[in-house]
Design an enzyme around this catalytic site. Structure first.
Site, PDB file in Angstrom:
ATOM      1  N   TRP A  62       0.860  -1.175   0.000  1.00 53.67           N
ATOM      2  CA  TRP A  62       0.000   0.000   0.000  1.00 53.67           C
ATOM      3  C   TRP A  62       0.900   1.230   0.000  1.00 53.67           C
ATOM      4  CZ3 TRP A  62      -5.003   0.066  -0.958  1.00 53.67           C
ATOM      5  CH2 TRP A  62      -5.713   1.245  -0.744  1.00 53.67           C
ATOM      6  N   HIS A  83      -9.752   5.299  10.285  1.00 53.07           N
ATOM      7  CA  HIS A  83      -8.968   4.132   9.858  1.00 53.07           C
ATOM      8  C   HIS A  83      -7.474   4.346  10.098  1.00 53.07           C
ATOM      9  CE1 HIS A  83      -7.006   1.502   6.775  1.00 53.07           C
ATOM     10  NE2 HIS A  83      -7.844   0.646   7.313  1.00 53.07           N
TER      11      HIS A  83
END
Length: 161
Positions: free
Chosen positions: A31, A95
């Site tokens: 990511w 998050h």
């Protein structure tokens, strides 16, 4: 900001242990890979500069930063020290907080429960530019700093063996 206008990635090779006798594991989050691959490349170049053998630098890719915990635990089985590399950039939801707290606690737990150090090289920035600046940009490359820390910690860990 502590690193504003500073490049903290310089080191004195003569003041550091030789990396040759050790096996290094590098676990890299995919990511934000434009950030994490720069960190990885900086870490590898530094390890080689400090004497590590290319064949003693093992790599593993994981999907995201939270998965660095499991990947690092697996890598501990085959390495003398592990570098966990990730990048979490703040978004509009909580998050960011959960991932940052989870990966920090997970890496800390691995360090407390084992004999193989895990180096925390996870950028936790407010925006993408901050991450770019810390992965080879204006503030150096935190991957370089993680590699230096890895060499220092593996030496420390092996003094008692």
């Amino acid at each position: 900001m502590a690193t504003e206008n500073k490049n903290l990635s310089q080191y004195n090779k003569n003041e550091l242990p030789n990396a040759r006798p050790y096996t290094f594991g590098i676990v890299v989050s995919q990511w934000n890979d434009h950030i994490t691959h720069n960190l990885r490349d900086g870490a590898i170049a530094t390890l080689l500069d400090l004497g590590a053998e290319q064949e003693n630098i093992l790599q593993m890719a994981v999907p995201g930063s939270f998965e660095l915990i499991f990947g690092s635990q697996q890598m501990q089985r085959n390495c003398d020290v592990v570098i966990a590399i990730g990048s979490v950039i703040r978004g509009e939801t909580s998050h960011f907080d959960f991932v940052c707290q989870g990966v920090t606690q997970g890496i800390a737990t691995l360090n407390m429960s084992g004999n193989v150090p895990v180096i925390f090289c996870v950028l936790t920035d407010d925006n993408e530019q901050q991450s770019i600046d810390r992965s080879g940009g204006a503030h150096g490359n935190k991957g370089v700093e993680a590699a230096v820390a890895a060499v220092q910690m593996v030496e420390l860990a092996n003094k008692g063996r």
